[in-house]
Design a protein around this motif. Structure first.
Motif, mmCIF file in Angstrom:
data_model
loop_
_atom_site.group_PDB
_atom_site.id
_atom_site.type_symbol
_atom_site.label_atom_id
_atom_site.label_comp_id
_atom_site.label_asym_id
_atom_site.label_seq_id
_atom_site.Cartn_x
_atom_site.Cartn_y
_atom_site.Cartn_z
ATOM 1 N N LEU A 11 1.004 -1.155 -0.007
ATOM 2 C CA LEU A 11 0.117 -0.019 -0.012
ATOM 3 C C LEU A 11 0.988 1.171 0.081
ATOM 4 C CD1 LEU A 11 -2.703 1.179 0.069
ATOM 5 C CD2 LEU A 11 -2.708 0.930 2.489
ATOM 6 N N GLN A 12 1.819 1.202 1.004
ATOM 7 C CA GLN A 12 2.770 2.451 0.821
ATOM 8 C C GLN A 12 3.496 2.675 -0.726
ATOM 9 O OE1 GLN A 12 4.057 4.094 3.670
ATOM 10 N NE2 GLN A 12 5.330 5.504 2.071
ATOM 11 N N SER A 13 3.792 1.636 -1.274
ATOM 12 C CA SER A 13 4.327 1.741 -2.521
ATOM 13 C C SER A 13 3.480 2.487 -3.658
ATOM 14 C CB SER A 13 4.692 0.451 -3.134
ATOM 15 O OG SER A 13 3.623 -0.137 -3.594
ATOM 16 N N GLU A 14 2.069 2.621 -3.420
ATOM 17 C CA GLU A 14 1.285 3.332 -4.207
ATOM 18 C C GLU A 14 1.100 4.929 -3.902
ATOM 19 O OE1 GLU A 14 -2.730 1.766 -3.842
ATOM 20 O OE2 GLU A 14 -2.193 -0.345 -4.512
ATOM 21 N N LEU A 15 1.798 5.411 -2.879
ATOM 22 C CA LEU A 15 1.692 6.791 -2.454
ATOM 23 C C LEU A 15 3.001 7.610 -3.020
ATOM 24 C CD1 LEU A 15 0.258 5.223 -0.009
ATOM 25 C CD2 LEU A 15 0.388 7.623 1.116
ATOM 26 N N VAL A 16 2.677 8.844 -3.263
ATOM 27 C CA VAL A 16 3.875 9.615 -3.798
ATOM 28 C C VAL A 16 4.153 10.451 -2.902
ATOM 29 C CG1 VAL A 16 3.039 9.381 -6.193
ATOM 30 C CG2 VAL A 16 2.372 11.237 -4.801
ATOM 31 N N GLU A 17 5.490 11.062 -2.966
ATOM 32 C CA GLU A 17 6.037 12.014 -1.967
ATOM 33 C C GLU A 17 5.224 13.523 -2.224
ATOM 34 O OE1 GLU A 17 9.936 14.443 -0.465
ATOM 35 O OE2 GLU A 17 10.152 12.099 -0.703
ATOM 36 N N SER A 18 4.784 14.027 -1.389
ATOM 37 C CA SER A 18 3.813 15.275 -1.632
ATOM 38 C C SER A 18 4.716 16.414 -1.802
ATOM 39 C CB SER A 18 2.878 15.649 -0.388
ATOM 40 O OG SER A 18 3.640 15.822 0.733
ATOM 41 N N HIS A 44 -2.201 10.536 -2.270
ATOM 42 C CA HIS A 44 -2.991 9.360 -2.792
ATOM 43 C C HIS A 44 -4.178 10.052 -3.192
ATOM 44 C CE1 HIS A 44 -5.372 5.774 -2.672
ATOM 45 N NE2 HIS A 44 -3.818 4.865 -3.062
ATOM 46 N N PRO A 45 -4.906 9.287 -4.114
ATOM 47 C CA PRO A 45 -6.327 10.064 -4.559
ATOM 48 C C PRO A 45 -7.291 9.730 -3.473
ATOM 49 C CG PRO A 45 -5.346 8.578 -6.437
ATOM 50 C CD PRO A 45 -4.331 8.355 -5.080
ATOM 51 N N ILE A 46 -7.312 8.736 -2.414
ATOM 52 C CA ILE A 46 -8.131 8.347 -1.681
ATOM 53 C C ILE A 46 -7.840 8.660 -0.228
ATOM 54 C CG2 ILE A 46 -10.070 6.621 -0.762
ATOM 55 C CD1 ILE A 46 -10.177 5.657 -3.522
ATOM 56 N N ILE A 47 -6.633 8.124 0.148
ATOM 57 C CA ILE A 47 -5.984 8.354 1.550
ATOM 58 C C ILE A 47 -4.968 9.206 1.870
ATOM 59 C CG2 ILE A 47 -6.768 5.772 2.081
ATOM 60 C CD1 ILE A 47 -3.886 4.941 1.355
ATOM 61 N N ALA A 85 -11.300 2.929 6.097
ATOM 62 C CA ALA A 85 -11.959 2.031 5.325
ATOM 63 C C ALA A 85 -11.282 1.363 3.883
ATOM 64 C CB ALA A 85 -13.511 2.455 5.017
ATOM 65 N N PHE A 86 -10.948 2.599 3.316
ATOM 66 C CA PHE A 86 -10.245 2.078 1.999
ATOM 67 C C PHE A 86 -8.986 1.263 2.287
ATOM 68 C CE2 PHE A 86 -7.239 2.981 -1.284
ATOM 69 C CZ PHE A 86 -8.033 2.672 -2.552
ATOM 70 N N SER A 87 -8.095 1.879 3.162
ATOM 71 C CA SER A 87 -7.031 1.368 3.140
ATOM 72 C C SER A 87 -6.992 -0.144 3.895
ATOM 73 C CB SER A 87 -5.869 1.988 4.154
ATOM 74 O OG SER A 87 -6.595 2.382 5.548
#
Length: 304
Positions: A11-18, A44-47, A85-87
């Protein structure tokens, strides 16, 4: 527990650095100030936002503890429950959400998302909801079943501080003030849990937010953290209370979004930026200072 659980790593790999975005504004220039926004809304688009940062090590602890269900609480528009809920769905965890108030005849967009992502919704009276706030530890909620993990309102636990503290290391420019909106005070406490020595400003999003001062200190003390940052929580920018707005706030948000192309929401980030600009006009910040405001996401709530 060593490092991130393998499921959480995915899951972490789907996030980008802001990124950091500089705000160009004549009002800032004439006062010789710089304002930058840490765009956690783009994680991330949702979390996105502080919700992910607070959940990261809580979910890690839950997974290593062998939990298969996260039980938590929030309002009908809760960004916390939305991210949880999503994560949890992605991680293969079940969820139960205690929702403040009666079940509405028609679910709003937030609640519908929770249901679609498999969260069991339990609507409780406001008095029962207040009692739920008494349970602070992951195993403290009465009648928890085997495999269930209790997560207090807003993710307000000491584990949340670790994820928020990582944000400070991502700011690769020098700055004088770090500013963030406050609901439970956990995000501010997380910033103070980092080696921050600059000024930290919290803007209370709810009326009667003076309790945040003690709550932040308690979170730090529980971890044995002594912060050397100068901090201040502003209590006069709630605009009538949590999730309340005024024409002045909405007009400010509309103007800011039009001029800078950054979407705000009225519960947290709108109030934060309004407060910063009001302090600027009051001459609070000395010339030459650089201010970094944290965009904590929460834009999903605007659909409702």
């Amino acid at each position: 527990m060593t490092g991130l659980h393998p499921r959480l790593q995915l899951l972490q790999s789907e996030l980008v650095e802001s990124p950091l975005t500089r705000i160009k504004d004549p009002e800032l220039s004439k006062r010789q100030l710089e304002l930058w926004i840490k765009r956690d809304d783009l994680l991330h688009p949702i979390i996105s936002g502080n919700k992910w940062r607070k959940l990261k090590y809580i979910l890690n602890h839950a997974l290593y503890a062998g939990a298969d269900c996260i039980v938590s609480m929030g309002g009908a528009y809760s960004n916390h429950l939305h991210a949880l809920a999503f994560s949890s769905k992605v991680l293969g965890l079940k969820t139960i959400g205690y929702i403040r108030g009666e079940r509405p005849p028609q679910l709003n967009a937030t609640l519908q998302d929770l249901l679609d992502w498999g969260m069991e919704l339990r609507f409780v009276s406001r008095s029962d909801y207040r009692h739920l706030r008494d349970y602070k530890n992951h195993d403290s909620l009465p009648e928890l079943q085997s495999g269930q993990y209790w997560l207090p309102e807003g993710g307000a636990t000491d584990l949340a501080l670790q994820g928020v503290a990582e944000l400070v290391d991502e700011i690769e420019i020098g700055f004088d003030t770090l500013a963030v909106a406050c609901g439970t005070g956990t995000t501010l406490a997380g910033l103070l849990a980092s080696p921050l020595t600059q000024q930290a400003i919290g803007v209370a999003a709810l009326k009667g937010g003076d309790f945040l001062i003690d709550d932040v200190e308690q979170l730090l003390n529980k971890q044995g953290i002594t912060s050397h940052a100068d901090r201040r929580i502003l209590l006069d920018y709630h605009f009538g209370g949590f999730a309340k707005t005024t024409p002045a706030l909405l007009a400010f948000m509309q103007d800011f979004q039009h001029r800078h192309g950054i979407e705000l929401e009225p519960i947290y980030t709108g109030k934060l930026l309004f407060a910063i600009y009001d302090l600027i006009r009051q001459g609070y910040f000395p010339a030459g200072q650089r201010i970094v405001a944290i965009h904590t996401g929460g834009l999903q709530g605007k659909r409702n």
